[in-house]
Design a protein around this motif. Sequence first.
Motif, PDB file in Angstrom:
ATOM      1  N   GLY A 127      11.469   0.129  -3.349  1.00  0.00           N
ATOM      2  CA  GLY A 127      12.235   0.805  -4.398  1.00  0.00           C
ATOM      3  C   GLY A 127      11.309   1.228  -5.520  1.00  0.00           C
ATOM      4  O   GLY A 127      10.298   1.874  -5.295  1.00  0.00           O
ATOM      5  N   THR A 128      11.638   0.809  -6.736  1.00  0.00           N
ATOM      6  CA  THR A 128      10.844   1.190  -7.910  1.00  0.00           C
ATOM      7  C   THR A 128       9.785   0.156  -8.277  1.00  0.00           C
ATOM      8  O   THR A 128       9.085   0.325  -9.276  1.00  0.00           O
ATOM      9  CB  THR A 128      11.765   1.399  -9.128  1.00  0.00           C
ATOM     10  OG1 THR A 128      12.469   0.181  -9.376  1.00  0.00           O
ATOM     11  CG2 THR A 128      12.739   2.544  -8.884  1.00  0.00           C
ATOM     12  N   LYS A 129       9.680  -0.905  -7.525  1.00  0.00           N
ATOM     13  CA  LYS A 129       8.681  -1.932  -7.846  1.00  0.00           C
ATOM     14  C   LYS A 129       7.707  -2.122  -6.692  1.00  0.00           C
ATOM     15  O   LYS A 129       7.892  -1.581  -5.607  1.00  0.00           O
ATOM     16  CB  LYS A 129       9.353  -3.255  -8.217  1.00  0.00           C
ATOM     17  CG  LYS A 129      10.257  -3.809  -7.147  1.00  0.00           C
ATOM     18  CD  LYS A 129      10.999  -5.038  -7.673  1.00  0.00           C
ATOM     19  CE  LYS A 129      12.049  -5.466  -6.682  1.00  0.00           C
ATOM     20  NZ  LYS A 129      12.837  -6.584  -7.169  1.00  0.00           N
ATOM     21  N   ARG A 130       6.678  -2.876  -6.959  1.00  0.00           N
ATOM     22  CA  ARG A 130       5.691  -3.202  -5.936  1.00  0.00           C
ATOM     23  C   ARG A 130       5.767  -4.698  -5.688  1.00  0.00           C
ATOM     24  O   ARG A 130       5.891  -5.489  -6.616  1.00  0.00           O
ATOM     25  CB  ARG A 130       4.288  -2.794  -6.379  1.00  0.00           C
ATOM     26  CG  ARG A 130       4.198  -1.291  -6.669  1.00  0.00           C
ATOM     27  CD  ARG A 130       2.802  -0.777  -6.669  1.00  0.00           C
ATOM     28  NE  ARG A 130       2.209  -0.636  -5.360  1.00  0.00           N
ATOM     29  CZ  ARG A 130       2.516   0.292  -4.442  1.00  0.00           C
ATOM     30  NH1 ARG A 130       3.467   1.143  -4.676  1.00  0.00           N
ATOM     31  NH2 ARG A 130       1.882   0.346  -3.295  1.00  0.00           N
ATOM     32  N   ILE A 131       5.656  -5.050  -4.426  1.00  0.00           N
ATOM     33  CA  ILE A 131       5.669  -6.460  -4.036  1.00  0.00           C
ATOM     34  C   ILE A 131       4.246  -6.828  -3.619  1.00  0.00           C
ATOM     35  O   ILE A 131       3.636  -6.150  -2.787  1.00  0.00           O
ATOM     36  CB  ILE A 131       6.657  -6.722  -2.878  1.00  0.00           C
ATOM     37  CG1 ILE A 131       8.069  -6.284  -3.272  1.00  0.00           C
ATOM     38  CG2 ILE A 131       6.617  -8.176  -2.447  1.00  0.00           C
ATOM     39  CD1 ILE A 131       8.651  -7.030  -4.464  1.00  0.00           C
ATOM     40  N   TYR A 132       3.747  -7.895  -4.201  1.00  0.00           N
ATOM     41  CA  TYR A 132       2.385  -8.361  -3.937  1.00  0.00           C
ATOM     42  C   TYR A 132       2.427  -9.582  -3.033  1.00  0.00           C
ATOM     43  O   TYR A 132       3.333 -10.410  -3.123  1.00  0.00           O
ATOM     44  CB  TYR A 132       1.683  -8.716  -5.257  1.00  0.00           C
ATOM     45  CG  TYR A 132       1.425  -7.497  -6.099  1.00  0.00           C
ATOM     46  CD1 TYR A 132       0.211  -6.835  -6.033  1.00  0.00           C
ATOM     47  CD2 TYR A 132       2.417  -6.991  -6.938  1.00  0.00           C
ATOM     48  CE1 TYR A 132      -0.025  -5.697  -6.791  1.00  0.00           C
ATOM     49  CE2 TYR A 132       2.191  -5.848  -7.695  1.00  0.00           C
ATOM     50  CZ  TYR A 132       0.971  -5.211  -7.613  1.00  0.00           C
ATOM     51  OH  TYR A 132       0.746  -4.078  -8.350  1.00  0.00           O
ATOM     52  N   GLN A 133       1.428  -9.664  -2.162  1.00  0.00           N
ATOM     53  CA  GLN A 133       1.292 -10.831  -1.296  1.00  0.00           C
ATOM     54  C   GLN A 133      -0.176 -11.097  -1.043  1.00  0.00           C
ATOM     55  O   GLN A 133      -1.020 -10.223  -1.215  1.00  0.00           O
ATOM     56  CB  GLN A 133       2.040 -10.640   0.013  1.00  0.00           C
ATOM     57  CG  GLN A 133       1.459  -9.553   0.905  1.00  0.00           C
ATOM     58  CD  GLN A 133       2.312  -9.346   2.149  1.00  0.00           C
ATOM     59  OE1 GLN A 133       3.532  -9.328   2.078  1.00  0.00           O
ATOM     60  NE2 GLN A 133       1.660  -9.182   3.273  1.00  0.00           N
ATOM     61  N   LEU A 134      -0.465 -12.342  -0.662  1.00  0.00           N
ATOM     62  CA  LEU A 134      -1.841 -12.684  -0.325  1.00  0.00           C
ATOM     63  C   LEU A 134      -2.255 -11.958   0.941  1.00  0.00           C
ATOM     64  O   LEU A 134      -1.448 -11.762   1.846  1.00  0.00           O
ATOM     65  CB  LEU A 134      -1.979 -14.189  -0.111  1.00  0.00           C
ATOM     66  CG  LEU A 134      -1.827 -15.067  -1.339  1.00  0.00           C
ATOM     67  CD1 LEU A 134      -1.985 -16.533  -0.950  1.00  0.00           C
ATOM     68  CD2 LEU A 134      -2.836 -14.700  -2.412  1.00  0.00           C
ATOM     69  N   ASP A 135      -3.511 -11.570   1.003  1.00  0.00           N
ATOM     70  CA  ASP A 135      -4.063 -10.973   2.216  1.00  0.00           C
ATOM     71  C   ASP A 135      -4.501 -12.118   3.123  1.00  0.00           C
ATOM     72  O   ASP A 135      -5.462 -12.832   2.823  1.00  0.00           O
ATOM     73  CB  ASP A 135      -5.247 -10.075   1.863  1.00  0.00           C
ATOM     74  CG  ASP A 135      -5.813  -9.359   3.067  1.00  0.00           C
ATOM     75  OD1 ASP A 135      -6.064 -10.023   4.100  1.00  0.00           O
ATOM     76  OD2 ASP A 135      -6.035  -8.144   2.984  1.00  0.00           O
ATOM     77  N   ALA A 136      -3.774 -12.313   4.200  1.00  0.00           N
ATOM     78  CA  ALA A 136      -4.014 -13.454   5.097  1.00  0.00           C
ATOM     79  C   ALA A 136      -5.420 -13.438   5.686  1.00  0.00           C
ATOM     80  O   ALA A 136      -6.038 -14.500   5.855  1.00  0.00           O
ATOM     81  CB  ALA A 136      -2.971 -13.471   6.212  1.00  0.00           C
ATOM     82  N   ILE A 137      -5.941 -12.284   5.978  1.00  0.00           N
ATOM     83  CA  ILE A 137      -7.289 -12.194   6.559  1.00  0.00           C
ATOM     84  C   ILE A 137      -8.332 -12.649   5.532  1.00  0.00           C
ATOM     85  O   ILE A 137      -9.241 -13.417   5.850  1.00  0.00           O
ATOM     86  CB  ILE A 137      -7.581 -10.769   7.065  1.00  0.00           C
ATOM     87  CG1 ILE A 137      -6.656 -10.445   8.247  1.00  0.00           C
ATOM     88  CG2 ILE A 137      -9.040 -10.616   7.460  1.00  0.00           C
ATOM     89  CD1 ILE A 137      -6.703  -9.002   8.693  1.00  0.00           C
ATOM     90  N   ALA A 138      -8.182 -12.184   4.285  1.00  0.00           N
ATOM     91  CA  ALA A 138      -9.135 -12.569   3.238  1.00  0.00           C
ATOM     92  C   ALA A 138      -9.068 -14.066   2.959  1.00  0.00           C
ATOM     93  O   ALA A 138     -10.098 -14.730   2.850  1.00  0.00           O
ATOM     94  CB  ALA A 138      -8.850 -11.786   1.963  1.00  0.00           C
ATOM     95  N   VAL A 139      -7.868 -14.596   2.851  1.00  0.00           N
ATOM     96  CA  VAL A 139      -7.716 -16.027   2.582  1.00  0.00           C
ATOM     97  C   VAL A 139      -8.264 -16.849   3.759  1.00  0.00           C
ATOM     98  O   VAL A 139      -8.933 -17.861   3.561  1.00  0.00           O
ATOM     99  CB  VAL A 139      -6.245 -16.380   2.289  1.00  0.00           C
ATOM    100  CG1 VAL A 139      -6.037 -17.875   2.179  1.00  0.00           C
ATOM    101  CG2 VAL A 139      -5.789 -15.682   1.004  1.00  0.00           C
ATOM    102  N   GLY A 140      -8.035 -16.380   4.970  1.00  0.00           N
ATOM    103  CA  GLY A 140      -8.583 -17.053   6.148  1.00  0.00           C
ATOM    104  C   GLY A 140     -10.104 -17.045   6.156  1.00  0.00           C
ATOM    105  O   GLY A 140     -10.744 -18.033   6.510  1.00  0.00           O
ATOM    106  N   ALA A 141     -10.682 -15.914   5.731  1.00  0.00           N
ATOM    107  CA  ALA A 141     -12.151 -15.818   5.672  1.00  0.00           C
ATOM    108  C   ALA A 141     -12.715 -16.775   4.628  1.00  0.00           C
ATOM    109  O   ALA A 141     -13.745 -17.415   4.854  1.00  0.00           O
ATOM    110  CB  ALA A 141     -12.567 -14.381   5.368  1.00  0.00           C
ATOM    111  N   LEU A 142     -12.041 -16.887   3.486  1.00  0.00           N
ATOM    112  CA  LEU A 142     -12.475 -17.844   2.465  1.00  0.00           C
ATOM    113  C   LEU A 142     -12.408 -19.267   3.004  1.00  0.00           C
ATOM    114  O   LEU A 142     -13.322 -20.064   2.799  1.00  0.00           O
ATOM    115  CB  LEU A 142     -11.598 -17.727   1.217  1.00  0.00           C
ATOM    116  CG  LEU A 142     -11.833 -16.521   0.342  1.00  0.00           C
ATOM    117  CD1 LEU A 142     -10.750 -16.424  -0.722  1.00  0.00           C
ATOM    118  CD2 LEU A 142     -13.200 -16.581  -0.302  1.00  0.00           C
TER     119      LEU A 142
END
Length: 108
Positions: free
Chosen positions: A66-81
Amino acid sequence: MGTYRISDATWSAFGDPSRRAIIECLAERPQSVRELADQLPISRPAVSQHLKALKVAGLVTDRPVGTKRIYQLDAIAVGALRDQLDTYWSRALSAYQDAVEQPEGDKR
């Protein structure tokens, strides 16, 4: 799956307590800026700035709803960390084991 390159910016993103708090919130579920700001002692503009830094660091992604953005963790980046931390931890444990197993006279 390809190799994910962990940059200094990725690790630096964890240096700010507000960013760590945002990461903790996003670990629960994807959220909007407003939802994050409602949980944290910082303003919506501050949350947006921190999300921008986390996005540049490759730790979060966003999608329009809609008019907003939903943010989430990037699973690949977190897995790499996590993989990199596991590697550091394994090396530290191995070095500790080597030190403990040295005969008493061989310890420096």
